[in-house]
Design an enzyme around this catalytic site. Structure first.
Site, PDB file in Angstrom:
ATOM      1  N   LYS A  15       0.827  -1.223   0.000  1.00 37.52           N
ATOM      2  CA  LYS A  15       0.000   0.000   0.000  1.00 37.52           C
ATOM      3  C   LYS A  15       0.857   1.266   0.000  1.00 37.52           C
ATOM      4  CE  LYS A  15      -2.076  -0.796   3.926  1.00 37.52           C
ATOM      5  NZ  LYS A  15      -1.641  -2.099   4.438  1.00 37.52           N
ATOM      6  N   ARG A  93      -9.358   1.434   8.794  1.00 36.04           N
ATOM      7  CA  ARG A  93      -8.780   0.141   9.116  1.00 36.04           C
ATOM      8  C   ARG A  93      -9.755  -0.702   9.928  1.00 36.04           C
ATOM      9  NH1 ARG A  93      -3.093   0.677   9.007  1.00 36.04           N
ATOM     10  NH2 ARG A  93      -2.051  -1.296   9.372  1.00 36.04           N
ATOM     11  N   ARG A 132      11.799  -4.981   5.043  1.00 36.15           N
ATOM     12  CA  ARG A 132      11.435  -3.574   4.857  1.00 36.15           C
ATOM     13  C   ARG A 132      12.332  -2.634   5.665  1.00 36.15           C
ATOM     14  NH1 ARG A 132       5.313  -1.773   5.447  1.00 36.15           N
ATOM     15  NH2 ARG A 132       5.450  -2.331   7.632  1.00 36.15           N
ATOM     16  N   ARG A 165      11.411  -0.977  11.142  1.00 30.86           N
ATOM     17  CA  ARG A 165      10.349  -0.642  12.084  1.00 30.86           C
ATOM     18  C   ARG A 165      10.273  -1.648  13.221  1.00 30.86           C
ATOM     19  NH1 ARG A 165       5.133   0.630   8.517  1.00 30.86           N
ATOM     20  NH2 ARG A 165       4.262  -0.634  10.184  1.00 30.86           N
ATOM     21  N   ARG A 176      -0.356  -8.408  13.887  1.00 34.36           N
ATOM     22  CA  ARG A 176      -0.928  -7.428  12.956  1.00 34.36           C
ATOM     23  C   ARG A 176      -1.787  -8.107  11.907  1.00 34.36           C
ATOM     24  NH1 ARG A 176       4.358  -4.856  11.141  1.00 34.36           N
ATOM     25  NH2 ARG A 176       3.140  -3.807   9.554  1.00 34.36           N
TER      26      ARG A 176
HETATM   27  P1  ADP Z   1       1.063  -1.632   8.058  1.00 39.13           P
HETATM   28  O1  ADP Z   1      -0.016  -1.334   7.051  1.00 39.13           O
HETATM   29  O2  ADP Z   1       2.297  -2.108   7.404  1.00 39.13           O
HETATM   30  O3  ADP Z   1       0.615  -2.471   9.193  1.00 39.13           O
HETATM   31  P2  ADP Z   1       0.982   1.114   9.045  1.00 39.13           P
HETATM   32  O4  ADP Z   1       2.162   1.980   8.957  1.00 39.13           O
HETATM   33  O5  ADP Z   1      -0.188   1.445   8.177  1.00 39.13           O
HETATM   34  O6  ADP Z   1       1.533  -0.323   8.766  1.00 39.13           O
HETATM   35  O7  ADP Z   1       0.452   1.058  10.556  1.00 39.13           O
HETATM   36  C1  ADP Z   1       1.268   0.739  11.651  1.00 39.13           C
HETATM   37  C2  ADP Z   1       0.448   0.585  12.912  1.00 39.13           C
HETATM   38  O8  ADP Z   1      -0.228   1.821  13.224  1.00 39.13           O
HETATM   39  C3  ADP Z   1      -0.686  -0.430  12.832  1.00 39.13           C
HETATM   40  O9  ADP Z   1      -0.253  -1.733  13.126  1.00 39.13           O
HETATM   41  C4  ADP Z   1      -1.670   0.112  13.869  1.00 39.13           C
HETATM   42  O10 ADP Z   1      -1.283  -0.232  15.181  1.00 39.13           O
HETATM   43  C5  ADP Z   1      -1.537   1.602  13.732  1.00 39.13           C
HETATM   44  N1  ADP Z   1      -2.548   2.180  12.792  1.00 39.13           N
HETATM   45  C6  ADP Z   1      -2.307   2.726  11.571  1.00 39.13           C
HETATM   46  N2  ADP Z   1      -3.444   3.166  11.009  1.00 39.13           N
HETATM   47  C7  ADP Z   1      -4.445   2.893  11.891  1.00 39.13           C
HETATM   48  C8  ADP Z   1      -5.848   3.084  11.894  1.00 39.13           C
HETATM   49  N3  ADP Z   1      -6.482   3.644  10.855  1.00 39.13           N
HETATM   50  N4  ADP Z   1      -6.547   2.669  12.988  1.00 39.13           N
HETATM   51  C9  ADP Z   1      -5.946   2.104  14.021  1.00 39.13           C
HETATM   52  N5  ADP Z   1      -4.629   1.869  14.099  1.00 39.13           N
HETATM   53  C10 ADP Z   1      -3.869   2.264  13.047  1.00 39.13           C
END
Ligand code: ADP
Length: 221
Positions: A15, A93, A132, A165, A176
């Protein structure tokens, strides 16, 4: 023309990489709630400390907190003159976050145009996440398997150090993924029923994945 897109897909589906590339091409800003959360963590604030515990356990941050962060960011960005719209990477999400986005967009006189769902196999996800690396300064994402930096450990753009990360550790990756299946995957049907969803197979090299997304966006122009 203002376009608003969502990228959906499990962590590691690509993404962020696709959103970055497509955003540059079509002059849309990429809004990654993950980046917003990590910026708050890096600020060292009390909220950041709480958020850090949540994300490093592979859990999701509360809908209201993320919603507020997103609203602030969008209001800020969309007030600029040559604003071309946004790519939402990581929001919504959960199902309750979908009407939140609708409202946030509505408040600035906009709507959602397309939801792009990037399909990805579990095997690929684990492989990709553990490879990554992200620039500590500009946040550009690399992958030692598919998009390595020109010089090991250094960002091509600004030469800053690349870091891994915290939440890309295998045990956190599994948590996750479980959160994705339980809380995020239901959004696929939600947007399908609204007639906004288009999917493609993301188990391909980054260049092909970007092209597949561009083809879908071209259909809107
Ligand atoms: P990835 O898609 O690789 O899991 P992100 O960078 O999008 O990584 O998100 C990292 C973390 O941030 C997620 O595992 C979650 O804990 C939190 N997060 C991100 N976006 C949201 C959201 N819209 N609602 C709740 N938690 C979120």
């Amino acid at each position: 023309m203002v376009l608003n897109l969502i990228f959906l897909g499990p962590p590691g589906a690509g993404k962020g990489t696709v959103a970055q590339a497509v955003g540059e091409k079509y002059k849309m800003v990429q809004i990654s709630t993950g980046d917003l959360i990590r910026a708050e963590v890096a600020s060292g604030s009390d909220l950041g400390k709480k958020l850090s515990e949540i994300i490093n356990a592979g859990q999701l941050v509360g809908d209201d907190i993320v919603g507020e962060m997103l609203e602030k960011k969008l209001k800020n960005l969309s007030s600029s003159d040559n604003y071309g719209g946004a790519i939402f990477d990581g929001f919504p999400r959960t199902l309750p976050q979908a009407p939140m986005l609708e409202k946030i967009l509505g408040d600035v006189g906009q709507k959602l145009d397309l939801v792009i769902n990037i399909e990805s196999s579990e095997e690929n996800i684990v492989k990709r996440l553990s490879a990554r690396w992200t620039c500590s300064k500009c946040k550009k994402v690399y992958n030692t398997l598919t998009i390595p930096p020109k010089e090991e450990g250094k960002c091509d753009i600004d030469g800053e150090a690349l870091i891994q990360r915290e939440d890309d550790k295998p045990e956190t990756i599994r948590a996750r993924l479980a959160q994705y299946t339980e809380k995020t995957a239901p959004l696929i049907n939600f947007y399908k029923e609204k007639g906004l969803l288009k999917s493609y197979d993301g188990n391909v090299p980054p260049k092909e994945s970007i092209e597949a997304a561009e083809k879908l966006i071209e259909g809107l122009l």
